[in-house]
Design a protein around this motif. Structure first.
Motif, mmCIF file in Angstrom:
data_model
loop_
_atom_site.group_PDB
_atom_site.id
_atom_site.type_symbol
_atom_site.label_atom_id
_atom_site.label_comp_id
_atom_site.label_asym_id
_atom_site.label_seq_id
_atom_site.Cartn_x
_atom_site.Cartn_y
_atom_site.Cartn_z
ATOM 1 N N LYS A 88 1.015 5.811 -1.020
ATOM 2 C CA LYS A 88 0.495 7.054 -1.577
ATOM 3 C C LYS A 88 1.682 7.876 -2.036
ATOM 4 N N THR A 89 1.566 8.462 -3.205
ATOM 5 C CA THR A 89 2.603 9.330 -3.735
ATOM 6 C C THR A 89 1.924 10.587 -4.238
ATOM 7 N N GLY A 90 2.483 11.749 -3.893
ATOM 8 C CA GLY A 90 1.893 13.004 -4.325
ATOM 9 C C GLY A 90 2.919 13.929 -4.928
ATOM 10 N N TYR A 100 0.854 -1.181 0.000
ATOM 11 C CA TYR A 100 0.000 0.000 0.000
ATOM 12 C C TYR A 100 0.884 1.223 0.000
ATOM 13 N N SER A 108 -8.790 5.155 -12.410
ATOM 14 C CA SER A 108 -8.425 4.062 -11.505
ATOM 15 C C SER A 108 -8.434 2.738 -12.265
ATOM 16 N N GLY A 161 -1.860 13.086 -7.363
ATOM 17 C CA GLY A 161 -1.569 12.017 -6.422
ATOM 18 C C GLY A 161 -1.867 10.646 -6.991
ATOM 19 N N PHE A 162 -1.222 9.655 -6.379
ATOM 20 C CA PHE A 162 -1.422 8.256 -6.757
ATOM 21 C C PHE A 162 -1.584 7.436 -5.481
ATOM 22 N N ILE A 163 -2.551 6.548 -5.497
ATOM 23 C CA ILE A 163 -2.752 5.594 -4.408
ATOM 24 C C ILE A 163 -2.683 4.211 -5.034
ATOM 25 N N TYR A 164 -1.936 3.317 -4.414
ATOM 26 C CA TYR A 164 -1.789 1.981 -4.974
ATOM 27 C C TYR A 164 -1.719 0.967 -3.847
ATOM 28 N N SER A 165 -2.246 -0.221 -4.131
ATOM 29 C CA SER A 165 -2.204 -1.284 -3.120
ATOM 30 C C SER A 165 -2.276 -2.638 -3.799
ATOM 31 N N ASN A 176 -4.998 4.216 -8.263
ATOM 32 C CA ASN A 176 -5.879 5.366 -8.413
ATOM 33 C C ASN A 176 -5.023 6.614 -8.616
ATOM 34 N N SER A 177 -5.358 7.405 -9.612
ATOM 35 C CA SER A 177 -4.678 8.681 -9.825
ATOM 36 C C SER A 177 -5.699 9.795 -9.644
#
Length: 193
Positions: A3-5, A1, A65, A17-21, A46-47
């Motif tokens: 998060k990158t912003g 998991y 996403s 931002g990007f969320i990934y898991s 998710n971007s």
């Protein structure tokens, strides 16, 4: 998991931002005479890009996403396998000005490889009477695909035969709600009613 912003110091209201898991979940249950084994492999990306329209009272978010799910289940001598690929996109507008009104309106569209196009709108409205009191209203749609056996293993304890008679279909719900809240202080502690 993770998060990158990416922030834009010269424009602090803008961001990317990007969320990934990723998840691998393996399960083995013996309930009475029933043996259930399942493995789920899941990946989510998710971007999101956010900015303003004119001034910071008017904000928007847009993004895309991707959800990948692989389910491999077995109950006694029956097997159930499902691969889901769900790309989607969404947009959201929010208003929060110097006065008591604020609202959020959004919509997302997903294309499910097994069930086709799924559109899910949402809307939230809030009015603050004072800094301590507010009324809220919201509605939206939710959709999910159930995992019938994994979510109902307690039924296996009855020793009855577990039969899935038809192809699994997505569950859909329309959700409507509202609330009135008021915050006060009691004995030096905050209390919300």
């Amino acid at each position: 998991y993770g998060k990158t912003g990416v922030l834009f110091p010269d424009k602090p209201y803008r961001g990317l931002g990007f969320i990934y898991s990723g998840v691998i979940n393996e399960r083995r249950d013996i309930v009475g005479r029933n043996l259930y084994e399942g493995i789920e492999k899941s990946f989510y990306l998710n971007s999101i890009y956010q900015g303003i329209l004119g001034n910071t009272f008017h904000k928007y978010r847009v993004g895309a996403s991707l959800q990948l799910d692989n389910y491999d289940e077995a109950l006694n001598d029956s097997t159930f396998q499902r691969n889901e690929v769900v790309p989607g996109a969404y947009a959201e507008y929010s208003f929060s000005g110097p006065h008591a009104w604020s609202f959020v309106a959004g919509v997302r569209g997903d294309y499910h490889n097994l069930y086709g196009l799924i559109v899910t709108p949402r809307f939230h409205l809030q009015y603050g009477f004072t800094d301590e009191s507010a009324i809220r209203f919201s509605f939206g749609k939710g959709t999910r695909v159930p995992n019938v056996i994994a979510e109902n293993t307690s039924l296996l304890a009855s020793s009855r035969r577990f039969v899935v008679q038809e192809a699994i279909q997505p569950e859909e719900s329309w959700n409507i709600g509202g609330s009135i809240t008021h915050s006060i202080e009691v004995a030096g502690k905050p209390l919300s009613l």
